[in-house]
Design an enzyme around this catalytic site. Structure first.
Site, mmCIF file in Angstrom:
data_model
loop_
_atom_site.group_PDB
_atom_site.id
_atom_site.type_symbol
_atom_site.label_atom_id
_atom_site.label_comp_id
_atom_site.label_asym_id
_atom_site.label_seq_id
_atom_site.Cartn_x
_atom_site.Cartn_y
_atom_site.Cartn_z
ATOM 1 N N GLU A 170 -1.660 -14.772 8.401
ATOM 2 C CA GLU A 170 -2.896 -14.436 9.104
ATOM 3 C C GLU A 170 -4.079 -14.193 8.159
ATOM 4 O OE1 GLU A 170 -2.467 -11.339 11.998
ATOM 5 O OE2 GLU A 170 -0.756 -12.276 12.972
ATOM 6 N N GLU A 356 5.453 -14.948 14.958
ATOM 7 C CA GLU A 356 5.428 -13.546 15.398
ATOM 8 C C GLU A 356 5.101 -13.532 16.877
ATOM 9 O OE1 GLU A 356 2.833 -10.765 13.368
ATOM 10 O OE2 GLU A 356 3.457 -11.535 11.416
HETATM 11 C C1 FCB Z 1 0.058 -9.195 13.239
HETATM 12 C C2 FCB Z 1 0.518 -8.918 11.826
HETATM 13 C C3 FCB Z 1 1.753 -8.084 11.740
HETATM 14 C C4 FCB Z 1 1.824 -7.014 12.811
HETATM 15 C C5 FCB Z 1 1.501 -7.579 14.165
HETATM 16 C C6 FCB Z 1 1.561 -6.571 15.291
HETATM 17 O O1 FCB Z 1 -1.323 -9.392 13.238
HETATM 18 O O2 FCB Z 1 0.780 -10.122 11.139
HETATM 19 O O3 FCB Z 1 1.827 -7.563 10.438
HETATM 20 O O4 FCB Z 1 1.050 -5.951 12.463
HETATM 21 O O5 FCB Z 1 0.244 -8.171 14.161
#
Ligand code: FCB
Length: 449
Positions: A170, A356
């Site tokens: 990210e 994620e």
């Molecule tokens: C994302 C991040 C991760 C975590 C999630 C909830 O933006 O990559 O580290 O904090 O959100």
């Protein structure tokens, strides 16, 4: 759709996994010669973290890594995405690798492989060595070169064990929350800096890709972004155009240069920013990637407005009617199918992974000593269904990574937000699987009705 048929909607070689990150989970920040990171310094600033905490505890994973591997094995996942803490490899961001750090990650990767779990390594999940931060961090072109050197050390040392390499996690957050809004380390508030950091992060990514191709030929390598294409408030051409404009900062700004299209000039012109691009940089950044990792949590809504100093992009966010998680993020599973489709349709990366996905909920319902997190289960199930829709639509989606195995340090929210499938007691470090852990395990085993 019943869960057994949902399970069978995925091909045999689909990756089912969990994600984590070093600063959020490891704890033991003084161990093994680790140097300070920009997050250690940021957490010490009054008011920076909601509960005035830091990653000093994390999930206590640096000490309890064996328990974590056992939990992953018990879930039945076939991959685990973790990040390497750069300050554990180079305490000050330069020089030879610290053997203690390299040995620890090697041990962990070996244990994962023995349990049948493919290690995925993220090289940068935001914990920049503080020494580099003090020299300008991502505002400095040199940090990109330092990142390539660090990538060289880690990939030479762990190359035989790692299934896939992620350069950056990210980078939008590193650039825009770190340098633009100040919500993340290093806490600057300057939009021009956010764009300068963008370019140096992308340059670091490209230089690291070259190093990975040389050191670990044949292994997968790519980048993880948190793309967004806010939904148009209405089907009108104006709102649809606003939706596309609103997607650029989180999506095209990264994927255009990575796919050899240069930066989205219209957006940059409108922002009146000039990126510190030197001759040859765009070629470096355009090194082919094997996959794009998509971190997806929510989808916002926008409508078209007349451009103004407050809304220079000509769009404004609109409140939706969906339920929200404890982060305040709207729960929109169909948005996951849409963003995957948007990326596939526009840039056609060879493979996509959901690297994620998960939800923060208050976790207040406890039965027989276990968290009964039904909200989290329905969040996961509906988003896995959204992945099945993506496969049906012919998208090259190859894996789903749940965020996160364990409750951990949620950046500026400290420990006040929990995403774990497993609860972690901060006093004892004890781990107690939640109902969502049992659900994911049974789903993967095809045991759900
Ligand atoms: C994302 C991040 C991760 C975590 C999630 C909830 O933006 O990559 O580290 O904090 O959100």
């Amino acid at each position: 759709m019943g869960d057994t048929s949902l399970r069978s909607a995925f091909p045999r070689d689909f990756l089912w996994a969990c994600s984590s990150s070093s600063y959020q989970g490891e704890g033991s920040l003084g161990d093994g010669g680790r140097g300070p990171s920009i997050w250690d310094e940021f957490c010490a600033r009054p008011g920076a973290i909601a509960d005035s905490s830091s990653g000093e505890f994390g999930s206590d994973s640096w000490r309890r890594w064996r328990e974590d591997v056992a939990l992953l094995a018990g879930l039945g996942v076939n991959a685990y995405r973790l990040s390497v803490a750069w300050p554990r490899i180079q305490a000050e961001g330069r020089g030879p690798g610290l053997q203690a750090g390299l040995d620890s990650y090697r041990r962990l990767c070996e244990a994962l492989l023995e349990a049948g779990i493919e290690p995925w390594i993220t090289l940068y999940h935001w914990d920049l060595p503080l020494a580099l931060g003090l020299e300008g961090g991502w505002l400095s072109r040199d940090t990109a070169k330092r990142f390539a050197d660090y990538t060289d050390i880690v990939s030479r040392s762990l190359g035989d064990l790692v299934g896939a390499w992620v350069t950056l996690n990210e980078p939008w957050c590193s650039a825009f929350l770190g340098y633009g809004t100040g919500e993340h380390a290093p806490g600057h508030r300057n939009e021009a800096e956010a764009y300068a950091a963008t370019h140096h992060l992308l340059l670091g990514h490209g230089l690291a890709m070259d190093v990975l191709r040389a050191n670990v030929p044949g292994r997968k390598a790519g980048i993880v972004i948190n793309p967004a294409k806010p939904r148009a408030a209405s089907p009108s051409p104006e709102d649809e155009a606003a939706s596309l404009r609103a997607s650029v900062e989180r999506t095209g700004l990264w994927l255009d240069p990575i796919h050899g299209r240069g930066y989205p000039e219209a957006q940059l012109a409108q922002k009146a920013v000039v990126l510190p691009v030197l001759d040859g940089d765009l070629e470096v950044i355009a090194a082919p990637v094997d996959f794009v990792g998509v971190n997806y949590y929510n989808e916002d809504i926008v409508k078209a407005v007349d451009p103004s100093p407050a809304q220079p992009g000509g769009y404004a966010y609109v409140e939706g009617r969906e339920k929200r998680t404890e982060m305040g993020w709207s729960i929109v599973p169909a948005g996951l199918t849409r963003i995957l489709g948007f990326i596939h349709g526009t840039w056609k990366p060879a493979a996509l992974y959901v690297t994620e996905n998960g939800g923060a909920f208050p976790d207040t319902r406890i039965e027989d000593g276990r968290v009964l997190d039904l909200d989290r289960i329905s969040y996961m199930e509906s988003h896995i269904e959204a992945c099945a829709r993506a496969l049906e639509a012919g998208l090259p989606l190859a894996g789903y990574f749940a965020w996160s195995l364990l409750d951990n340090f949620e950046w500026s929210w400290g420990y006040s937000r929990r995403f774990g499938l497993v609860a972690v007691d901060r006093a004892s470090g004890a781990r107690t699987p939640k109902a969502s852990y049992a659900w994911y395990r049974d789903f993967l085993a095809g045991r759900l009705p």
